[in-house]
Design an enzyme around this catalytic site. Structure first.
Site, PDB file in Angstrom:
ATOM      1  N   SER A 201      -5.226  -5.389 -15.312  1.00 40.69           N
ATOM      2  CA  SER A 201      -6.635  -5.150 -14.987  1.00 40.69           C
ATOM      3  C   SER A 201      -7.003  -3.734 -15.414  1.00 40.69           C
ATOM      4  O   SER A 201      -6.164  -2.980 -15.904  1.00 40.69           O
ATOM      5  CB  SER A 201      -6.854  -5.310 -13.488  1.00 40.69           C
ATOM      6  OG  SER A 201      -6.254  -4.223 -12.818  1.00 40.69           O
ATOM      7  N   LYS A 202      -8.257  -3.395 -15.191  1.00 39.71           N
ATOM      8  CA  LYS A 202      -8.768  -2.071 -15.573  1.00 39.71           C
ATOM      9  C   LYS A 202      -7.889  -0.928 -15.071  1.00 39.71           C
ATOM     10  O   LYS A 202      -7.793   0.103 -15.717  1.00 39.71           O
ATOM     11  CB  LYS A 202     -10.187  -1.903 -15.022  1.00 39.71           C
ATOM     12  CG  LYS A 202     -11.227  -2.598 -15.860  1.00 39.71           C
ATOM     13  CD  LYS A 202     -12.485  -1.703 -15.973  1.00 39.71           C
ATOM     14  CE  LYS A 202     -13.423  -2.204 -17.034  1.00 39.71           C
ATOM     15  NZ  LYS A 202     -14.321  -3.257 -16.551  1.00 39.71           N
ATOM     16  N   ARG A 203      -7.280  -1.138 -13.898  1.00 39.94           N
ATOM     17  CA  ARG A 203      -6.409  -0.095 -13.335  1.00 39.94           C
ATOM     18  C   ARG A 203      -5.317   0.322 -14.319  1.00 39.94           C
ATOM     19  O   ARG A 203      -4.831   1.442 -14.302  1.00 39.94           O
ATOM     20  CB  ARG A 203      -5.678  -0.631 -12.106  1.00 39.94           C
ATOM     21  CG  ARG A 203      -6.431  -0.550 -10.822  1.00 39.94           C
ATOM     22  CD  ARG A 203      -5.550  -1.002  -9.673  1.00 39.94           C
ATOM     23  NE  ARG A 203      -4.966  -2.324  -9.879  1.00 39.94           N
ATOM     24  CZ  ARG A 203      -3.672  -2.559  -9.932  1.00 39.94           C
ATOM     25  NH1 ARG A 203      -2.813  -1.573  -9.814  1.00 39.94           N
ATOM     26  NH2 ARG A 203      -3.223  -3.783 -10.119  1.00 39.94           N
ATOM     27  N   GLY A 205      -5.565   0.531 -17.507  1.00 41.13           N
ATOM     28  CA  GLY A 205      -6.081   1.101 -18.758  1.00 41.13           C
ATOM     29  C   GLY A 205      -7.035   0.123 -19.404  1.00 41.13           C
ATOM     30  O   GLY A 205      -7.619  -0.723 -18.726  1.00 41.13           O
TER      31      GLY A 205
END
Ligand code: GLU
Length: 427
Positions: A201-203, A205
């Protein structure tokens, strides 16, 4: 039977690399089997679906080289069709109304067996499946229902998608049965995991394909990497161009493949693809990349090609090119201050630079071989290591402590520029 597969993005965000991988495997399955790869736009969420997302998804697919057959269909054009089908199901006594909503009645106590192309046999029990909404009270269809109607309409034969849809499959099979439609084959791929083992996920990168384009990844390298995140060509092979993968692809080799996202590996693959390109092929790519980033390089192609030749084996992404090579294109380049402090400050360095400058000034030919010979001779004469001349000279001409071969750099910079910088540093 002609293979017909599809990719069904929801235009509520950018193209996630997980979705790109789904698209890729459907595409490759179609191309491998001489079938068709279709697109369906799942824009039933009228609030969250946006044209700009759709455009970006299509642009990202095109950039990756994933082309589709036939005109894409849009679910938002087909609401009447879904409603009619739901009405029919209710009429047949297989469902019921709850206000404006249409609900499908799930028969309990049944086992539903799926022969998954990737996981093998999976058995579901309908006791665990609640009655399914087909059309919500606001009139919009529910994914599992319209997905089935459209997959049947498009005559889809194989559905390859992420493991997040495994639990939808028995619900969809119930709809195929209720509508009297033939059930396609299913194959679910393991989701891409971040380095910590949780869903990417966005976490972790960047997750949008567009971000990778902006960071200077080549589409063929990203495709190669995505291929490895679900399939293995066998052996230790990691560089596998798409054209070859199409010939070798076998869905049976997707079994048991781990899909852990590893940015270092992606960078390594990208570096391999960059290094393997001809200088002339990289030239337009680098120029376009720099222009898109608003960092256009003002230099003749002839010079750019030479610099590309020196640096293509040293960069992992196109984005690294600009900073590493700034000193070829302008006198205002970045300086490694620590390096300058270490190699240019002392009186000895200045003296060595002065001497080296006068030696190379006399060279009849300013080539990397003649420069190297001059440097080695001077080191021998003075009984010092060549490195004592090379390090300060490198910082003097490039502002950096690392880079391509110093003598190659000097040759490309040319006599005038190189001497000017060395003499300036010698103070
Ligand atoms: N729109 C769905 C998604 O984005 C498609 C799922 C499917 O392939 O059936 O996950």
């Amino acid at each position: 039977m002609t293979v017909r597969v599809r990719f069904a993005p929801s235009p509520t965000g950018y193209l996630h690399i997980g979705s790109a991988r789904t698209a890729l495997f459907n595409w490759i399955y179609a191309r491998r089997h001489g079938g068709k790869f279709l697109l369906r736009i799942e824009d039933t969420d009228r609030i969250r679906s946006e044209e700009r997302f759709l455009k970006e998804i299509l642009d990202s697919l095109k950039w990756l080289g994933i082309d589709w057959d036939e005109e894409p269909i849009r679910q938002s054009d087909r609401f009447t069709i879904y409603r009619k089908a739901a009405e029919e199901i209710v009429k047949q006594g297989l469902g019921y109304r709850e206000g404006d909503a249409y609900i499908f009645k799930v028969e309990k106590g049944r086992a539903i067996e799926v022969d998954d192309m990737i996981h093998g046999k999976i058995v579901f029990n309908t006791d665990e499946i609640k009655d399914q909404v087909m059309i919500k009270s606001d009139g919009s269809p529910v994914y599992n229902f319209c997905c089935v109607i459209d997959d049947a309409y498009l005559r889809i034969t194989h559905i390859i998608r992420g493991d997040d849809h495994v639990s939808n499959t028995p619900k969809q099979i119930l709809f195929y049965e209720a509508l009297g439609l033939e059930v396609p084959k299913f194959g679910h791929m393991p989701l891409i995991m971040g380095p910590d083992g949780s869903k990417l996920s966005k976490r972790h990168g960047g997750v949008a394909v567009e971000e990778y384009r902006k960071e200077g990844f080549l589409p063929e390298a990203l495709i190669n990497y995505l291929l490895l995140l679900g399939w293995s060509p066998g052996g230790d092979r990691e560089i596998i161009p798409l054209g070859e993968a199409v010939k070798l692809f076998d869905i049976n080799n997707m079994k048991g493949v781990q899909a852990k996202f590893d940015i270092q590996k992606l960078k390594w693959i990208n570096g391999e693809y960059i290094a393997a390109k001809k200088d002339e092929e990289l030239l337009p790519l680098i120029k376009k990349y720099m222009a898109d980033e608003g960092k256009e390089i003002n230099a003749p192609d002839e010079l750019l090609v030479k610099v590309i030749n020196l640096y293509k084996v040293r960069i992992k992404t196109l984005s690294e090119f600009g900073n590493l090579t700034d000193y070829f294109f302008s006198d205002k380049y970045s300086i490694d201050e620590k390096g300058a402090e270490k190699y240019l400050k002392s009186a000895e360095s200045k003296q060595l630079l002065q001497e080296f400058a006068s030696k190379i000034d006399k060279l009849s030919e300013f080539s990397h071989t003649s420069l190297e010979t001059a440097c080695r001779l001077m080191a021998e004469e003075k009984k010092i290591k060549a490195a004592s001349i090379i390090h300060p000279t490198r910082v003097a001409v490039s502002g950096k402590t690392t880079g391509a071969g110093l003598f190659e750099i000097m040759e490309v910079l040319g006599k005038e520029k190189a001497l000017e910088r060395i003499r300036k540093a010698a103070g």
